[in-house]
Scaffold this motif. Structure first.
Motif, mmCIF file in Angstrom:
data_model
loop_
_atom_site.group_PDB
_atom_site.id
_atom_site.type_symbol
_atom_site.label_atom_id
_atom_site.label_comp_id
_atom_site.label_asym_id
_atom_site.label_seq_id
_atom_site.Cartn_x
_atom_site.Cartn_y
_atom_site.Cartn_z
ATOM 1 N N GLN A 196 0.830 -1.383 0.012
ATOM 2 C CA GLN A 196 0.167 -0.029 -0.174
ATOM 3 C C GLN A 196 0.790 1.247 -0.112
ATOM 4 N N ARG A 197 0.375 2.389 -0.392
ATOM 5 C CA ARG A 197 0.930 3.636 -0.313
ATOM 6 C C ARG A 197 1.119 3.922 1.172
ATOM 7 N N HIS A 198 2.090 4.858 1.494
ATOM 8 C CA HIS A 198 2.373 5.204 2.833
ATOM 9 C C HIS A 198 1.293 5.872 3.570
ATOM 10 N N PRO A 199 1.094 5.571 4.893
ATOM 11 C CA PRO A 199 -0.213 6.453 5.519
ATOM 12 C C PRO A 199 -0.007 7.716 5.565
ATOM 13 N N ALA A 200 1.202 8.383 5.420
ATOM 14 C CA ALA A 200 1.361 9.990 5.591
ATOM 15 C C ALA A 200 0.635 10.423 4.125
ATOM 16 N N LEU A 201 0.783 9.820 3.087
ATOM 17 C CA LEU A 201 0.199 10.338 1.747
ATOM 18 C C LEU A 201 -1.405 9.957 2.080
ATOM 19 N N MET A 202 -1.714 8.996 2.583
ATOM 20 C CA MET A 202 -3.189 8.461 2.281
ATOM 21 C C MET A 202 -3.892 9.329 3.264
ATOM 22 N N ASN A 203 -3.391 9.695 4.546
ATOM 23 C CA ASN A 203 -3.987 10.626 5.431
ATOM 24 C C ASN A 203 -4.133 12.247 4.949
ATOM 25 N N SER A 204 -3.030 12.603 4.205
ATOM 26 C CA SER A 204 -2.930 13.894 3.532
ATOM 27 C C SER A 204 -4.074 13.975 2.536
ATOM 28 N N ILE A 205 -4.103 12.897 1.821
ATOM 29 C CA ILE A 205 -5.241 13.001 0.689
ATOM 30 C C ILE A 205 -6.654 13.015 1.604
ATOM 31 N N TYR A 206 -6.898 12.356 2.303
ATOM 32 C CA TYR A 206 -8.086 12.051 3.206
ATOM 33 C C TYR A 206 -8.136 13.697 3.677
ATOM 34 N N LEU A 207 -7.162 14.186 4.185
ATOM 35 C CA LEU A 207 -7.077 15.591 4.937
ATOM 36 C C LEU A 207 -7.765 16.581 3.835
ATOM 37 N N LEU A 243 9.946 7.238 0.649
ATOM 38 C CA LEU A 243 10.279 8.501 0.951
ATOM 39 C C LEU A 243 9.256 9.215 -0.323
ATOM 40 N N LEU A 244 9.245 8.702 -1.288
ATOM 41 C CA LEU A 244 8.467 9.480 -2.593
ATOM 42 C C LEU A 244 7.269 9.895 -2.098
ATOM 43 N N ASP A 245 6.392 8.920 -1.320
ATOM 44 C CA ASP A 245 5.218 9.171 -0.697
ATOM 45 C C ASP A 245 5.166 10.190 0.182
ATOM 46 N N VAL A 246 6.274 10.164 1.153
ATOM 47 C CA VAL A 246 6.433 11.090 2.335
ATOM 48 C C VAL A 246 6.561 12.670 1.698
ATOM 49 N N ILE A 247 7.467 12.717 0.265
ATOM 50 C CA ILE A 247 7.440 14.023 -0.180
ATOM 51 C C ILE A 247 6.133 14.432 -0.837
ATOM 52 N N GLN A 248 5.519 13.440 -1.390
ATOM 53 C CA GLN A 248 4.233 13.777 -1.818
ATOM 54 C C GLN A 248 3.136 14.488 -0.753
ATOM 55 N N ALA A 249 3.089 13.638 0.373
ATOM 56 C CA ALA A 249 2.388 13.934 1.506
ATOM 57 C C ALA A 249 3.059 15.232 2.006
ATOM 58 N N SER A 250 4.296 15.766 2.090
ATOM 59 C CA SER A 250 4.685 17.047 2.770
ATOM 60 C C SER A 250 4.082 17.932 1.833
ATOM 61 N N CYS A 251 4.040 18.049 0.685
ATOM 62 C CA CYS A 251 3.613 18.899 -0.491
ATOM 63 C C CYS A 251 2.231 19.263 -0.187
ATOM 64 N N LEU A 252 1.389 18.266 0.064
ATOM 65 C CA LEU A 252 -0.063 18.410 0.217
ATOM 66 C C LEU A 252 -0.391 19.110 1.717
ATOM 67 N N LEU A 253 0.701 18.807 2.572
ATOM 68 C CA LEU A 253 0.451 19.282 3.854
ATOM 69 C C LEU A 253 0.818 20.803 4.033
ATOM 70 N N SER A 254 1.823 21.056 3.329
ATOM 71 C CA SER A 254 2.325 22.492 3.053
ATOM 72 C C SER A 254 1.180 23.346 2.335
ATOM 73 N N LEU A 255 0.762 22.946 1.224
ATOM 74 C CA LEU A 255 -0.292 23.655 0.696
ATOM 75 C C LEU A 255 -1.707 23.626 1.515
ATOM 76 N N TYR A 256 -1.844 22.721 2.188
ATOM 77 C CA TYR A 256 -3.061 22.812 2.961
ATOM 78 C C TYR A 256 -3.043 23.804 3.968
ATOM 79 N N PHE A 257 -1.761 23.908 4.752
ATOM 80 C CA PHE A 257 -1.644 25.224 5.763
ATOM 81 C C PHE A 257 -1.592 26.507 4.925
#
Length: 574
Positions: A196-207, A243-257
């Motif tokens: 599965q994709r990393h939980p960081a990415l999935m939870n960022s998408i759900y966010l 780490l690729l998923d973590v990077i994608q998740a971090s982008c989503l989190l940054s843009l969310y903020f």
């Protein structure tokens, strides 16, 4: 006093008396309450539930809530969708049948009524009724880690809620810059945890799915998903996992903020993810199918969990997601750029221009011949990279370069003479604009393309303003260029429908602020001129148009409140 478990003569718990969790896993249950030994050892005492027939369990309530959410999503997506029959339960039958599972017992047999789910005399609209969800107290939020996910290792949303959230997010993935195949992402929900994709990415998408659903009920769970996403990023960085998923998740989190006006948090995450992307070597060229240049990549990226044919594509798209975030928001926030593009092979951007994710499945990828991707483009080489993703990345490059040049030039420009760097960027703009769909054809494009092109055109025109506005008061030619660029931005806003604002990138708000400031300068110049016959009415109308666009965007992404207030105050003083 807690109910004592009932055992048979053989010392085993009577049939139907086990907790729902043990029953589902076919584990031996001791029937202890409030939590059996199995659930206690699994550190899930709050998930230990018994179907004693005296009321609905949290799981039953959550199932019914999710069913209503899924039905409402279908109603919103398809105006012609007809709601299914309402499922009513006989309370007396439920009380008399307590020994069977709540999932498939006779007590759960529904009574079908083939009518609208809303009473004929009800004054509530469907959307109003949808917001009245059951409150579960004092139990944890139904989206907390222990309840929302069946097992913490799988991070899989039960009862098909994951696909529902992905469906909500999918139309918004382009405004987040996420280049990922949504169909395969949805399929991955049922794969083993390691695939599965990393939980960081999935939870960022759900966010983001909850965020864009505002003010609907799902939005109340943003904090829960935000907390889980931040925890997932920390875990991913600590373990160096996916780490690729973590990077994608971090982008989503940054843009969310950033979209929520939490600029300091957004800025920190944007800088951190840009540094991580460079450390992982995402900016380097792809040297071969499935392999990358080891001399330029500091961290090994584990891409085995990504579907074959998409590994290189996701890597490339992820770099440009980081690049757009770093370049555009560094300008808006007045902060240093992190993803540099120097002659040093460690930082030189040689990554190919991005394509649509589906293009990579066929192996249609440029490898081994992409060097100085951005540098060559900024010198006027507009060949290659004609996808909508590439056009968005090129707009970011121009936007950032214009701001960089304007900030570095501290002298007055001589009339009819421009520095070489200014001329090179203006040449790039002149060559780039004919390669993209013109403004007057925006309404005939696909929705995703239209929303991206609105941002691309706006970034290009605002780049002209950034490049020349500090010199415009002393040069009529430059002044006219800036005025034409501002008018072009105003013209673009007239192609934006009310529904389009939901899908625009938040960075466009910063662009509109720059346009409004220039238009106020024009009003001041007109009203202070000796030629009193010149009216500022047209310019004031243009400002009103831009302010309307800013206010409409701020209703979705509350990042422009302060800018709107300042502009309105200054406008009242003119």
């Amino acid at each position: 006093m807690a109910n004592k478990p009932t055992f048979t003569d053989k010392g085993t718990l009577q049939r139907g008396k086990a907790c729902l969790r043990c029953r589902k896993r076919k584990m031996r249950c001791d029937g202890n309450r409030p939590a059996c030994q199995q659930c206690t050892h699994a550190k899930k005492p709050e998930g230990c539930e018994y179907d004693d027939g005296k009321g609905k369990t949290r799981t039953q309530i959550l199932r019914e809530t999710i069913q209503r959410l899924e039905q409402r999503v279908r109603e919103l997506e398809d105006p012609e969708y007809v709601s299914p029959a309402v499922m009513l339960h006989d309370p007396h039958l439920h009380q008399s049948e307590s020994s069977s599972s709540s999932y498939d017992s006779p007590s759960s047999t529904p009574i079908s009524v083939s009518h609208s789910p809303y009473p004929p005399d009800s004054s509530n609209s469907p959307s109003e009724t949808w917001t009245q969800l059951p409150v579960i107290s004092p139990s944890p939020s139904p989206f907390s880690t222990d309840i929302f996910f069946e097992e913490p290792q799988s991070y899989q949303a039960p009862f098909d809620l994951g696909p529902v959230l992905l469906d909500i997010f999918s139309p918004h993935r382009h405004q987040c810059g996420l280049g990922i195949h949504m169909g395969y992402l949805r399929e991955s929900l049922i794969l083993p945890p390691n695939e599965q994709r990393h939980p960081a990415l999935m939870n960022s998408i759900y966010l983001w799915a909850c965020f864009v659903s505002r003010p609907k009920p799902l939005s109340q769970h943003e904090e829960s998903f935000l907390s889980q996403a931040l925890d997932g990023v920390r875990d991913g960085l600590r373990q160096g996992d996916k780490l690729l998923d973590v990077i994608q998740a971090s982008c989503l989190l940054s843009l969310y903020f950033l979209a929520n006006g939490r600029l300091v948090e957004g800025s920190v995450h944007a800088s951190a993810v840009a540094a991580l992307a460079v450390q992982c070597g995402l900016q380097t060229a792809v040297t071969g199918k499935g392999s990358f240049n080891p001399s330029s990549s500091r961290e090994r990226l584990d891409l085995d969990y990504i579907r074959p044919g998409y590994k290189e594509g996701e890597r490339i798209l992820t770099f440009w997601q980081v690049y757009n975030l770093d370049r555009c928001w560094s300008v808006a926030l007045r902060k240093p750029r992190v993803a540099l593009d120097s002659e040093d092979p460690w930082t030189s951007i040689d990554c190919p221009w991005p394509q649509d994710i589906t293009e990579y499945e066929s192996g249609n990828i440029a490898i081994g011949n992409t060097f100085s991707t951005v540098k060559s483009f900024l010198q006027g080489d507009v060949s290659g990279g004609f996808s909508i993703h590439a056009q968005r990345a090129k707009a970011s490059a121009i936007f950032s370069r214009a701001d960089e040049l304007a900030a570095s030039w501290r002298y007055k420009l001589p009339v009819d003479s421009y520095p070489e760097e200014f001329q090179a960027l203006e040449l790039t703009i002149d060559r780039f604009l004919p390669t993209i769909i013109p403004i007057h054809q925006l309404n005939v494009t696909m929705p995703d393309e239209k929303h991206t092109l609105i941002v691309v055109h706006t970034l290009i025109q605002v780049s002209v303003l950034q490049l020349y506005q500090r010199f415009a008061q002393n040069d009529p030619v430059i002044y006219d260029k800036c005025s034409a660029a501002a008018r072009a931005c105003v013209a673009i806003t007239k192609y934006i429908t009310e529904q389009d604002y939901d899908y625009l990138e938040p960075i466009i708000g910063s662009c509109w602020t720059t346009v409004a400031e220039w238009l106020m300068l024009e009003i001041a110049n007109i009203e202070s001129a000796w030629a009193l016959s010149i009216s500022s009415t047209d310019v004031r109308n243009d400002i009103a148009t831009v302010l309307y666009a800013m206010t409409s965007l701020n209703a979705r992404f509350p990042v422009l409140g302060i800018s709107i207030a300042k502009i309105q105050k200054r406008l009242a003083e003119l």
